[in-house]
Design a protein around this motif. Structure first.
Motif, PDB file in Angstrom:
ATOM      1  N   SER A   1       3.930  -3.019   8.549  1.00  0.00           N
ATOM      2  CA  SER A   1       3.829  -1.727   7.869  1.00  0.00           C
ATOM      3  C   SER A   1       3.847  -0.582   8.852  1.00  0.00           C
ATOM      4  O   SER A   1       3.608  -0.771  10.035  1.00  0.00           O
ATOM      5  N   GLN A   2       4.086   0.608   8.297  1.00  0.00           N
ATOM      6  CA  GLN A   2       4.149   1.792   9.155  1.00  0.00           C
ATOM      7  C   GLN A   2       2.850   2.575   9.189  1.00  0.00           C
ATOM      8  O   GLN A   2       2.734   3.541   9.915  1.00  0.00           O
ATOM      9  N   ASN A   3       1.866   2.197   8.360  1.00  0.00           N
ATOM     10  CA  ASN A   3       0.539   2.789   8.479  1.00  0.00           C
ATOM     11  C   ASN A   3      -0.485   1.814   7.923  1.00  0.00           C
ATOM     12  O   ASN A   3      -0.129   0.715   7.476  1.00  0.00           O
TER      13      ASN A   3
ATOM     14  N   ILE B   1      21.870  -6.716   1.251  1.00  0.00           N
ATOM     15  CA  ILE B   1      20.619  -7.373   0.871  1.00  0.00           C
ATOM     16  C   ILE B   1      19.441  -6.500   1.322  1.00  0.00           C
ATOM     17  O   ILE B   1      19.606  -5.636   2.164  1.00  0.00           O
ATOM     18  N   THR B   2      18.276  -6.733   0.752  1.00  0.00           N
ATOM     19  CA  THR B   2      17.046  -6.122   1.245  1.00  0.00           C
ATOM     20  C   THR B   2      16.506  -7.093   2.296  1.00  0.00           C
ATOM     21  O   THR B   2      15.904  -8.107   1.953  1.00  0.00           O
ATOM     22  N   GLY B   3      16.788  -6.825   3.553  1.00  0.00           N
ATOM     23  CA  GLY B   3      16.558  -7.808   4.620  1.00  0.00           C
ATOM     24  C   GLY B   3      15.106  -7.945   5.033  1.00  0.00           C
ATOM     25  O   GLY B   3      14.527  -9.038   5.015  1.00  0.00           O
ATOM     26  N   MET B   4      14.504  -6.841   5.387  1.00  0.00           N
ATOM     27  CA  MET B   4      13.178  -6.839   6.009  1.00  0.00           C
ATOM     28  C   MET B   4      12.136  -7.631   5.229  1.00  0.00           C
ATOM     29  O   MET B   4      11.312  -8.323   5.801  1.00  0.00           O
ATOM     30  N   THR B   5      12.172  -7.514   3.926  1.00  0.00           N
ATOM     31  CA  THR B   5      11.134  -8.144   3.108  1.00  0.00           C
ATOM     32  C   THR B   5      11.505  -9.574   2.713  1.00  0.00           C
ATOM     33  O   THR B   5      10.817 -10.187   1.893  1.00  0.00           O
ATOM     34  N   GLY B   6      12.617 -10.091   3.264  1.00  0.00           N
ATOM     35  CA  GLY B   6      12.936 -11.496   3.050  1.00  0.00           C
ATOM     36  C   GLY B   6      13.990 -11.757   1.991  1.00  0.00           C
ATOM     37  O   GLY B   6      13.875 -12.710   1.227  1.00  0.00           O
TER      38      GLY B   6
ATOM     39  N   HIS C   1       0.804  -1.228   0.000  1.00  0.00           N
ATOM     40  CA  HIS C   1       0.000   0.000   0.000  1.00  0.00           C
ATOM     41  C   HIS C   1       0.837   1.278   0.000  1.00  0.00           C
ATOM     42  O   HIS C   1       0.607   2.178  -0.795  1.00  0.00           O
ATOM     43  N   VAL C   2       1.866   1.349   0.862  1.00  0.00           N
ATOM     44  CA  VAL C   2       2.656   2.594   0.892  1.00  0.00           C
ATOM     45  C   VAL C   2       3.509   2.748  -0.372  1.00  0.00           C
ATOM     46  O   VAL C   2       3.902   3.851  -0.733  1.00  0.00           O
ATOM     47  N   GLY C   3       3.762   1.629  -1.034  1.00  0.00           N
ATOM     48  CA  GLY C   3       4.473   1.704  -2.317  1.00  0.00           C
ATOM     49  C   GLY C   3       3.658   2.455  -3.352  1.00  0.00           C
ATOM     50  O   GLY C   3       4.198   3.120  -4.236  1.00  0.00           O
TER      51      GLY C   3
ATOM     52  N   ILE D   1      20.226   4.366   7.427  1.00  0.00           N
ATOM     53  CA  ILE D   1      19.407   3.946   6.290  1.00  0.00           C
ATOM     54  C   ILE D   1      20.012   2.702   5.641  1.00  0.00           C
ATOM     55  O   ILE D   1      21.225   2.622   5.463  1.00  0.00           O
ATOM     56  N   GLY D   2      19.192   1.726   5.323  1.00  0.00           N
ATOM     57  CA  GLY D   2      19.678   0.481   4.721  1.00  0.00           C
ATOM     58  C   GLY D   2      20.115   0.672   3.278  1.00  0.00           C
ATOM     59  O   GLY D   2      19.794   1.689   2.649  1.00  0.00           O
ATOM     60  N   ASP D   3      20.818  -0.303   2.742  1.00  0.00           N
ATOM     61  CA  ASP D   3      21.315  -0.175   1.366  1.00  0.00           C
ATOM     62  C   ASP D   3      20.162  -0.071   0.363  1.00  0.00           C
ATOM     63  O   ASP D   3      20.157   0.791  -0.516  1.00  0.00           O
ATOM     64  N   SER D   4      19.166  -0.942   0.515  1.00  0.00           N
ATOM     65  CA  SER D   4      18.048  -0.909  -0.423  1.00  0.00           C
ATOM     66  C   SER D   4      17.280   0.407  -0.294  1.00  0.00           C
ATOM     67  O   SER D   4      16.898   1.021  -1.283  1.00  0.00           O
ATOM     68  N   THR D   5      17.087   0.837   0.940  1.00  0.00           N
ATOM     69  CA  THR D   5      16.322   2.054   1.190  1.00  0.00           C
ATOM     70  C   THR D   5      17.082   3.292   0.697  1.00  0.00           C
ATOM     71  O   THR D   5      16.490   4.235   0.183  1.00  0.00           O
ATOM     72  N   PHE D   6      18.404   3.259   0.836  1.00  0.00           N
ATOM     73  CA  PHE D   6      19.214   4.378   0.348  1.00  0.00           C
ATOM     74  C   PHE D   6      19.047   4.543  -1.166  1.00  0.00           C
ATOM     75  O   PHE D   6      18.852   5.642  -1.681  1.00  0.00           O
TER      76      PHE D   6
END
Ligand SMILES: Cc1ncc(C[n+]2csc(CCOP(=O)(O)OP(=O)(O)O)c2C)c(N)n1
Lengths: 578, 191
Positions: free
Chosen positions: A110-112, A441-446, A75-77, A409-414
């Protein structure tokens, strides 16, 4: 053939059967497995894009070029992809175009808790909403047909319980994958005022056609059980209602969430004594039905918050209680998510906390740096905001405050959206310190690869973004790469860089402990003779380190041997097992 | 057949998803309508994870409500207690005899409940399984999930062959032997 599939796998299957040629997405729970699962179909080209906006634009380009294309996000995407989405509504499609959006009622991850149905109305884009995996597949296939039939992008709305539930899917053959002709069409594809003014007229005409279609389509189903109560519902709420109320009520199940069928709803309501709308999150259907002048029971009997359950529906509609059950006699400790044993972020937060810094946080596994006992993170807004928000903070609170302020900030998020904030800092003469938590790696999403890992979604080698050169290229002169597990040096680096009067980037580099190639020798254990029970090691919040019967114990079934606790024990009392 | 509700719970990272997938495979092969609700994302990071599996002639909702679970398979003791409100009267709990301290216990904010076993026994049929020990005996501590499935197989009425077939078609070949051994040890302990 029948197969048990996750809703997300079924969406991928639907895309395959619909002849889809390209899927470009950015990961986000609960949508991630759609794209991951589509990789198994060689006919579909799949990719992870740097962010949702780029992903949606790649899909739009593919559609314009004549291939069926899809982009999937949480959703936030959709907030991030909204800009191209609103305008492609005017352009329409060549090859069918679908945006799959997964909401997360209950905020499992999620954050919202935003309701993406509002976007359908705002962008004037048709939206389908499946209730189980079978429908996920079927509706995805239909979405592509409808997209081409009405010359419109189509939203497929999912939610956590649809995306992440498995149920049976009937598999069919692939069809419709021929690439359509591409012809230059400036009035349709170039959205500048003169053209857009005309396209807006087309959009409004299309809305009328879609509203008429909604009246007759079999996506909207009436189940008449000759009951007095009529339930209007969609998505997973239909399944909950069906389980709770069975055939004791009539149903109008809206498989097409937008636009809604006014006449069909009027007819349905006319045959019932009482109409109840059952929908998670916002009163979208309810508002529409009420505007038709039909009295309904809606949110006053339910809630705007979280997920629904069959029990809740049984109570609200029939005033009946569900099964009797045990009630906890006293409060029991909850078990919030934590940084994994061996997580490199733990070392970073240990140092930031020790230095008493204000930490402008971001979204990823490292958001857990806000949880006890580290509690290092000060704020988390959305992806990328750690950098830009720290810039704003520093502008308000000045130089001295900035010397005690970092962004993490993570690598993917950066790559997703931190880089633009960094440019803001350089361009506008800030002196912030930004720590990129590069766990490769993008960790949070697996564990998805991203542009900084050097691998594509297929695991193939590709060029990796060089974070050092990137930071330098935007004008950061102080760039330091440091291993956070080298706690002493990392602490020095953070001190120096926060002290500096120029902006700086620290790349905290150590791979995620869950990556297959990450192996640490041996497990850690406490030497009971040299341990002074200062509990220093317990301050890092490692789930393997506990206090049992008056002593520090390390649970070897959880420990992965990373050795961070050994690095910080002031008495050298933690060692590797023999 | 009326719907059977099974709840599988544990701590993120313990391998509950694999157990659920094996179970789902079995009941689907038996011709039932099946729904499974899984947990992905944030809570997999060492948090409580709960998965629902329902099967019967026709299943609508993928989730299980309070007082509705026929069986709870718990990979950790505190998580079994946390899920107890979901168990129906007369339901059964198969629980791993493992305690993993959650963060509020590690930080000292709360204590790990000391009498979980008694509380469970007062409200349910309970099988306590030393899954980690048996998994090590089988040759790999990561097979604790399959040990628990073995114990569950012994407790229920799905034929043993169906479980073995499911293991064969879901577990990668090189791990099959150790998993079959783990299953047998679990089965024996559950009888
Ligand atoms: C706009 C948006 N898209 C996607 C997500 C889902 N999401 C949360 S964190 C994250 C990326 C985490 O990767 P990284 O920054 O590398 O940090 P890590 O988790 O590896 O520590 C994603 C994709 C989101 N919250 N918001």
């Amino acid at each position: 053939m029948k197969k048990l599939m996750l809703g997300n796998e079924a969406v991928a299957r639907g895309a395959y059967e619909a002849g889809v040629r390209l899927i470009s997405s950015y990961p986000g729970t609960p949508s991630t497995e759609i794209t991951e699962s589509a990789v198994q179909y060689p006919e579909i080209y799949c990719e992870w894009a740097p962010n949702e906006k780029v992903a949606a634009e790649a899909a739009i380009g593919a559609s314009m070029a004549g291939g069926r294309a899809m982009s999937c996000c949480k959703h936030v995407g959709l907030n991030v992809m909204a800009d191209p989405v609103f305008t492609v509504s005017y352009i329409g499609v060549n090859g069918g175009l679908v945006f799959a959006v997964a909401d997360d009622p209950g905020m499992h991850s999620s954050q919202n808790e935003q309701d993406s149905r509002h976007y359908a109305e705002a962008a004037k884009i048709m939206m389908l909403e499946p209730s189980d995996s079978g429908e996920c597949k079927e509706f995805t296939r239909r979405a592509f047909e409808l997209s081409e039939q009405f010359d419109t992008p189509v939203f497929l709305r999912l939610s956590t319980r649809v995306s992440h539930s498995q149920s049976t899917v009937e598999l069919q053959e692939r069809s419709g994958d021929e690439i359509k002709e591409y012809t230059k069409n400036i009035p349709k594809n170039v959205m500048m005022p003169a053209m857009a003014i005309k396209r807006h007229v087309v959009v409004e005409e299309r809305m009328k056609a879609l509203s008429a279609f909604a009246e007759t389509t079999d996506l909207n189903v009436v189940e008449d059980h000759g009951a007095k109560i009529g339930v209007i519902t969609s998505g997973i709420s239909y399944m909950y209602a069906k389980e709770a109320l069975g055939d004791r009520v009539n149903y109008l199940k809206l498989g097409m969430a937008y636009p809604m069928p006014a006449e069909k709803i009027r007819d349905f309501a006319a045959k019932c004594e009482r109409v109840v709308v059952i929908e998670e999150l916002d009163p979208v259907i309810e508002t529409f039905v009420k505007a038709l002048g039909i009295p309904v029971t809606g949110k006053e009997a339910f809630t705007l918050l979280g997920e629904y359950t069959p029990a809740m529906i049984l109570k609200a509609v029939m005033n009946e209680d569900s099964a009797p059950h045990y009630v906890q006699e006293s409060p029991i400790p909850n078990r919030p998510p934590v940084l994994c044993p061996g997580c490199p972020h733990r070392a970073t937060f240990y140092v930031l906390k020790k230095l008493g810094l204000t930490v402008s946080g971001d979204i990823g596994c490292y958001t857990l740096g806000a949880a006890a006992p580290l509690q290092s993170v000060d704020s988390t807004i959305c992806m990328g905001a750690s950098v830009s928000a720290a810039h704003g903070m520093a502008k308000i609170r000045g130089k001295e405050f900035n010397k005690k302020l970092v962004s993490v900030i993570g690598d993917s998020t950066f790559i997703h959206s931190g880089i633009t904030g960094l440019i803001d800092i350089v361009y506008n003469k800030g002196a912030n310190t930004v720590i990129i938590l590069d766990n490769s790696i993008t960790g949070m999403t697996g564990h998805q690869d991203n542009p900084a890992t050097g691998k594509t979604i297929y695991g193939e080698e590709t060029k990796a973004v060089d974070l050092v050169l990137l930071a330098k290229a935007v004008g950061i002169e102080r760039v330091v790469v440091c291993d956070p597990f080298d706690v002493k040096r990392f602490e020095e680096v953070v001190r120096e860089e926060t002290e500096a009067d120029e902006p700086s980037v620290i790349i905290a580099q150590r791979p995620c402990a869950l990556l297959k190639y990450v192996k640490y020798e041996g497990r850690c254990k406490v030497n009971e003779e040299t341990c002074r029970k200062c509990k220093m090691c317990m301050r890092i919040g490692c789930p393997a380190i506990t206090w049992k019967d008056g002593a520090v114990k390390i649970d070897t079934s959880l420990c992965n041997g990373c050795g961070l606790c050994m690095n910080i024990c002031p008495f050298g009392a933690i060692e590797k097992e023999a | 057949m009326s719907t059977k509700n099974i709840m599988i719970t544990g701590v993120g990272g313990q391998g509950t998803l694999l157990a659920v997938r094996i179970l789902a495979h079995i009941v689907q092969e038996m011709g039932y309508d099946v729904k499974v609700s899984e947990v992905h994302g944030m809570s997999q990071r060492g948090g409580s994870v709960v998965t629902y599996l329902k099967y019967g002639d026709k299943v609508y909702s993928p989730i299980i409500g309070l007082g509705e679970a026929d069986t709870i398979l718990s990979f950790e003791k505190l998580e079994a207690l946390r899920c107890l409100p979901y168990l129906r009267e007369g339901g059964e709990i198969i629980v791993n005899d493992q305690e993993i301290d959650p963060m509020p216990v590690i930080t000292g904010a709360m204590e790990y409940p000391s009498d979980i076993e008694n509380t469970l026994r007062a409200h349910a049929k309970v099988r306590l399984v030393k899954a980690l020990e048996l998994a090590n005996e089988a040759g790999n501590s990561r097979t604790a999930n399959v040990v628990l499935l073995g114990a569950m197989a012994a407790a229920g009425n799905i034929p043993k062959e169906n479980w073995i077939d499911a293991l064969k078609s879901t577990v990668p070949a090189k791990f099959l032997d150790v998993n079959l051994k783990a299953f047998e040890l679990g089965f024996a302990s559950g009888q």
